[in-house]
Design an enzyme around this catalytic site. Structure first.
Site, PDB file in Angstrom:
ATOM      1  N   GLY A 250       0.817  -1.206   0.000  1.00  0.00           N
ATOM      2  CA  GLY A 250       0.000   0.000   0.000  1.00  0.00           C
ATOM      3  C   GLY A 250       0.854   1.260   0.000  1.00  0.00           C
ATOM      4  O   GLY A 250       0.559   2.238  -0.681  1.00  0.00           O
TER       5      GLY A 250
ATOM      6  N   ARG B  89       7.290   1.902   1.286  1.00  0.00           N
ATOM      7  CA  ARG B  89       7.587   0.473   1.362  1.00  0.00           C
ATOM      8  C   ARG B  89       7.971  -0.048  -0.035  1.00  0.00           C
ATOM      9  O   ARG B  89       8.872  -0.884  -0.175  1.00  0.00           O
ATOM     10  CB  ARG B  89       6.418  -0.324   1.924  1.00  0.00           C
TER      11      ARG B  89
ATOM     12  N   ARG C 183       1.982  11.669  -8.024  1.00  0.00           N
ATOM     13  CA  ARG C 183       1.404  11.768  -6.671  1.00  0.00           C
ATOM     14  C   ARG C 183       2.251  11.088  -5.603  1.00  0.00           C
ATOM     15  O   ARG C 183       1.730  10.625  -4.580  1.00  0.00           O
ATOM     16  CB  ARG C 183      -0.004  11.148  -6.630  1.00  0.00           C
TER      17      ARG C 183
ATOM     18  N   ARG D   4      -0.549  -8.389  -4.173  1.00  0.00           N
ATOM     19  CA  ARG D   4      -0.599  -7.410  -3.074  1.00  0.00           C
ATOM     20  C   ARG D   4       0.099  -7.980  -1.856  1.00  0.00           C
ATOM     21  O   ARG D   4      -0.127  -9.143  -1.494  1.00  0.00           O
ATOM     22  CB  ARG D   4      -2.059  -7.067  -2.732  1.00  0.00           C
TER      23      ARG D   4
ATOM     24  N   SER E 119      -0.956  -5.437   5.034  1.00  0.00           N
ATOM     25  CA  SER E 119      -1.216  -5.778   6.432  1.00  0.00           C
ATOM     26  C   SER E 119      -2.715  -5.953   6.618  1.00  0.00           C
ATOM     27  O   SER E 119      -3.515  -5.571   5.761  1.00  0.00           O
ATOM     28  CB  SER E 119      -0.686  -4.678   7.351  1.00  0.00           C
TER      29      SER E 119
ATOM     30  N   ASP F 108      -2.397  -6.095  13.511  1.00  0.00           N
ATOM     31  CA  ASP F 108      -3.127  -5.876  14.757  1.00  0.00           C
ATOM     32  C   ASP F 108      -4.245  -6.904  14.903  1.00  0.00           C
ATOM     33  O   ASP F 108      -4.696  -7.488  13.919  1.00  0.00           O
ATOM     34  CB  ASP F 108      -3.674  -4.446  14.851  1.00  0.00           C
TER      35      ASP F 108
ATOM     36  N   ARG G 140       6.965  -5.362  13.006  1.00  0.00           N
ATOM     37  CA  ARG G 140       6.389  -5.088  11.695  1.00  0.00           C
ATOM     38  C   ARG G 140       7.411  -5.372  10.593  1.00  0.00           C
ATOM     39  O   ARG G 140       7.129  -6.045   9.612  1.00  0.00           O
ATOM     40  CB  ARG G 140       6.008  -3.610  11.660  1.00  0.00           C
TER      41      ARG G 140
HETATM   42  N1  HPA Z   1      -8.723  -2.627   9.416  1.00  0.00           N
HETATM   43  C1  HPA Z   1      -8.545  -2.350   8.125  1.00  0.00           C
HETATM   44  N2  HPA Z   1      -7.375  -2.449   7.517  1.00  0.00           N
HETATM   45  C2  HPA Z   1      -6.329  -2.855   8.240  1.00  0.00           C
HETATM   46  C3  HPA Z   1      -6.451  -3.164   9.576  1.00  0.00           C
HETATM   47  C4  HPA Z   1      -7.715  -3.044  10.188  1.00  0.00           C
HETATM   48  O1  HPA Z   1      -7.885  -3.302  11.383  1.00  0.00           O
HETATM   49  N3  HPA Z   1      -5.220  -3.536  10.014  1.00  0.00           N
HETATM   50  C5  HPA Z   1      -4.388  -3.458   8.971  1.00  0.00           C
HETATM   51  N4  HPA Z   1      -5.049  -3.053   7.889  1.00  0.00           N
END
Ligand code: HPA
Length: 236
Positions: free
Chosen positions: A21, A25, A44, A88, A91, A206, A219
């Site tokens: 994303g 990175r 951009r 892709r 995370s 998370d 991470r």
């Molecule tokens: N929600 C949406 N996208 C995410 C999250 C999440 O909790 N964690 C990492 N990407």
């Protein structure tokens, strides 16, 4: 031949593009994993690079956050630059700590969504947004060979990063959906529409029900495992 959002020339992208994303990175991946990487677009500040990995030509380009952003880059890469495969690397948030903990990797075989993009494509019917089977199989085989455990299954692509409702979390858990993220259903829809192959692999950053989150170092290390799987998958 630049498109509205990509400033590259025809032929600047490899047939396979890895897509995080975050533009920074993408830069880090190009600098640390690709040989002779050349920046091919920076419109951009969404950076794209092409170089090689173990002798194979390979590109990496960011897709930004959310389905609309990711869909724009995925569409232009496929339709205008002739890219055949998008992977892709991102995370996600786990919806169930007992199934998917911090740093675990999930490969998205399919993606549910609260976005309407795929209904826009399919006369308001549900579209089963699925990974390309060959790329999925390769990734699973590569992960096994590298000794890196992965979960393969469903994810949920949401338009709302903040404010996911508890009822939704419970419903996702109840339907065996592993994780929440923000792009996969869109990317799989674009790939279906324009005839390309797509796969997403996600590292759990998370755990939503417990509020656990990875620190910066964790991470970095866990993304390294996913990167290895993605790079080796791209080689096949
Ligand atoms: N929600 C949406 N996208 C995410 C999250 C999440 O909790 N964690 C990492 N990407």
């Amino acid at each position: 031949m630049a498109t509205p959002h990509i400033g590259a020339a025809a032929g600047d992208f490899a047939d396979i593009v890895l897509m995080p994303g975050d533009p920074l990175r993408a830069r880090l991946i190009a600098e640390t994993h690709l040989q002779d990487a050349v920046q091919v677009t920076s419109v951009r500040n969404v950076f794209g690079y092409t170089g090689s990995y173990r002798g194979k030509r390979l590109s990496v380009m960011a897709h930004g956050m959310g389905i609309p952003s990711a869909s724009i880059y995925a569409t232009e890469l496929i339709k205008d630059y002739g890219v055949g495969t998008l992977i892709r690397i991102g995370s996600c948030g786990s919806v169930d700590a007992s199934r998917l903990g911090l740093r675990d990797i999930v490969i998205a075989m399919g993606a549910c969504t609260d976005s309407k993009v795929n209904r826009l494509r399919l006369l308001d019917h549900d579209f089963a947004a699925i990974a390309d089977f060959e790329v999925l199989r390769t990734a699973v085989e590569v992960a096994a060979r590298l000794g890196k455990p992965v979960r393969v299954g469903n994810v949920f692509s949401t338009d709302l990063f903040y404010g996911v409702q508890p009822q939704l979390l419970a419903a996702l858990k109840g339907m065996n959906v592993n994780a929440v993220e923000m792009e996969v259903a869109g990317i799989y829809g674009v790939a279906a529409q324009y005839g390309a192959r797509a796969l997403a692999m996600l590292t759990v950053s998370d755990v939503i029900p417990t509020g656990e989150a990875m620190d910066a170092e964790a991470r970095q290390n866990s993304f390294h495992d996913m990167m290895e799987i993605a790079l080796e998958t791209a080689l096949q």
